[in-house]
Scaffold this active site. Sequence first.
Site, mmCIF file in Angstrom:
data_model
loop_
_atom_site.group_PDB
_atom_site.id
_atom_site.type_symbol
_atom_site.label_atom_id
_atom_site.label_comp_id
_atom_site.label_asym_id
_atom_site.label_seq_id
_atom_site.Cartn_x
_atom_site.Cartn_y
_atom_site.Cartn_z
ATOM 1 N N CYS A 149 0.838 -1.202 0.000
ATOM 2 C CA CYS A 149 0.000 0.000 0.000
ATOM 3 C C CYS A 149 0.871 1.249 0.000
ATOM 4 O O CYS A 149 1.733 1.434 0.880
ATOM 5 C CB CYS A 149 -0.911 -0.024 1.225
ATOM 6 S SG CYS A 149 -1.810 1.519 1.497
ATOM 7 N N CYS A 152 0.463 3.291 3.153
ATOM 8 C CA CYS A 152 1.125 2.657 4.297
ATOM 9 C C CYS A 152 2.626 2.920 4.259
ATOM 10 O O CYS A 152 3.248 3.174 5.301
ATOM 11 C CB CYS A 152 0.864 1.150 4.282
ATOM 12 S SG CYS A 152 -0.884 0.704 4.385
#
Length: 874
Positions: A149, A152
């Site tokens: 991600c 992230c």
Amino acid sequence: MGDWGCCFGWNAGFREPELPGGRTLKPGGADTRWEEKLCEVDSEVESCCAHTDLLLLLHLLHLLQLQQQKMARRCGRATSRLTEEIQIFPRKSAASAVCLCLCLLFPSAAEAGLYTATDQIVLLTPENVDSVLVNSSAAVFVEFYASWCGHCIAFSPIFKSLARDIKEWKPAVDLAAMDCAAEENRKVCISYGIRGYPSIKFFHAYSKADSEGEDFAGFPRDVQGLRRSIIDKLETHKEPWAPACPPLEPTSQAEIDSFFDTNNVQHLALIFEEAKSYIGREVTLDLLQFENIAVRRVLNTEEGLVARLGVTEFPSCYLYYPGGNFTRLSVKIEARSFYSYALQRLPGVVRSGKPPPVSTPVLTGNSEEPWRPFNRSRVYMADLESALHYSLRVEVAAHTVVKGEALISLKKYVAVLAKYFPGRPVVRNLLKSVDSWLQNQTRDEISYEAFKDILDNSAQSPDAALPEGVRWVGCQGSQPHLRRYPCGVWTLFHVLTVQAKNTRGTDPKEVLMAMRNYVHSFFGCRSCAEHFENMAMESLMEVDTFSSAVLWLWSRHNLVNNRLAGALSEDPNFPKIQWPSPEMCPACHAVKANGDHSWIQKEVLPFVLSYFSSSSILTDYLEDESQVLAKQREKHGRQQVAVAAQKRVERETKETSEHVMRPLTSQPAEEDQEELLDEAVADDEEEGGEGAAAAADELGGKTSEPTPWVKPEIKVDRGRWRAHRKPSIVGMRMRDVQEDIVDLDSFVNQHYKAKVLQVASSSRVKPRTLQRKEEQEPDPGLRMLGLQPLDADFELDIGQQRKRLQKRELTGQYTSDEELSHRGRWMSVLSIGFSKVDISLCVVLYFLSSMCLLAMYLFFKNRLRLRRAKLALP
């Protein structure tokens, strides 16, 4: 450009697309339509770099193909301007394809996760998730993320910074993370209701097994916001309260008046602040792991305490003592970090579970070495030379053979030392000599013994030496296992980075890469080496100037100090702090607008350059150069003597083994016998037997017999000699009996006695001594071999056997001795292999057995006589 513009696009080094008329396409320009198209491609490329799932990659390829087809259809109606633009787009598509290939070839980087144990974050797995989150005595702040991600990845540095910022809060709250992209973690993430990434959940202390935690919806993306959110969650904690969490609510005047009656602490810190301020609660948690101090928050609305202490500024900190005494805490800036640092350094305040600091007199009595007073604000050359000694003579010595990557690391390490080490001339000369030797090694491996010979200057190059042993001064610890070498290594590489900048080296990364390779290949603490490698992988490539190299090492050293603060390896006399402290460099510290601490790097850099400058290094406690060179020469002389003695012992041992084994082996070949005979004849003609006789006279007593190595038969031709050694039974003449049983003790003494006689004969005639025979010292040859000198009587007894043994070595057999009588021969036969004690025992046993037989004979004869008398009675 997205966050992953570093993968492709302008930030990756691609040329900016050219438009008709020589113009270039730039973000934010007038050509917004083409900027939007390129942004679409950049978004797809970002997804490529962030995702590793094969289905997503295939889907991305399909999108790129459709986009290319759309552009191709427009190409038929486009002007020449669009024709040029179409030629640009395939380059971006090719770049996207390259990205796809890289992602497919290197999936492990995405699967490795975003955090490691070095980040002071608990890594959750299916095996430990229950023990961490369920019924825990501390609250847990958890991030559920996916390693592919993009958001992230962007959030991970903030979460790492938060972990370092609230490290001292750990008894009350822990930080944890779980990678939901990992196959083994997906079921756990689903069980906690994770649907998007990143997701933050807060688990109160003593959470139940069925608890899914409290969601942080729209959580802040900065450290301060996350820190304050955690405090808010802690304050809403329901019963039971976390046992390690201190009280965070404001205190009152009544509680302060009775505080010392119910609490056994040395210091009470009162932080006066406004209701919306978080400084009091943050400092309270910062001091959670320290003893002998308590922190309480006082609001500005508490008029009684405010008036009693005369508080006029908010925030401000006061130290309150029993009896109502108080004093204001002196800090540079009224902020959380300055309060925490000043309170942790108060007298008597120690970390929980750590011994209190030891005074210098106690250190002097308890340490293995005498305590050396030193200035904590200076660097000592003794520490640098000690670090060199330990790294090159101890850590590198653990590799008996240095080869491959380790050899390359050693060459780079020594090259940097020879180039930048600001030591004494003798040390620098030696480092240059070692560097020259290493660079001339063309093989892919070297032995440490060869390296050690150069390091110890076995060739005795003039004015070159590295002192042996360690002598820690600025890096000495309160205990022998604290500080010392790790402190010396950090100091050494700080000095090298500063020297590289001051001498204007060629490569800004030269010292840092040498340090990285050395730590990776040789540093004894393998966990430390792994942590340092992780730091280097993250940000070492960002270094592009010598100033940035100096600051990079400084900042990473502070990261390590933060991680090791409170560990068992921390010296209570030298706590792990963020260096330099406000006392050492007040201008280096500042606060941001939100109140968080910040470093002023434009002030830090000159301070570090001055602190580790070669002109600031003290030479106290160093040995004089002449003493170092003299010790080196003395050591080299001892080594030469030891090597010569070792060779002599090996040679003598070899000769001894050959002489010992010679009588036990088969008879020598005929050619060897002839050579021995020729040598015996030559020796006899040269010396005339005088030297041998004299030696035998002196060592073995006077005798008229010839020496063992002089044979009457040597004047006979070789044919007769060969015929004489053939066995014969003509006339049944008794020959000397061969010894089948050998007394090894007497044999060894006889053998070495014969060897000493040979040595004595080689010196012709030895002068006689005036000492009595009993006072003469044993022969040095015998003393060296560990044998006792022979008694004179015993020498006379074994003289005949010695002669026969020497004759057998030359002829291969025993020759008859005309001077021995027939009785003497039989006594010789009876005494072969037996000592006088053995013969005496045999005689005694024979006598006892005879007496027993005689007694039995008389007993039975008397019985028989009585029996006959009874039978004769009527």
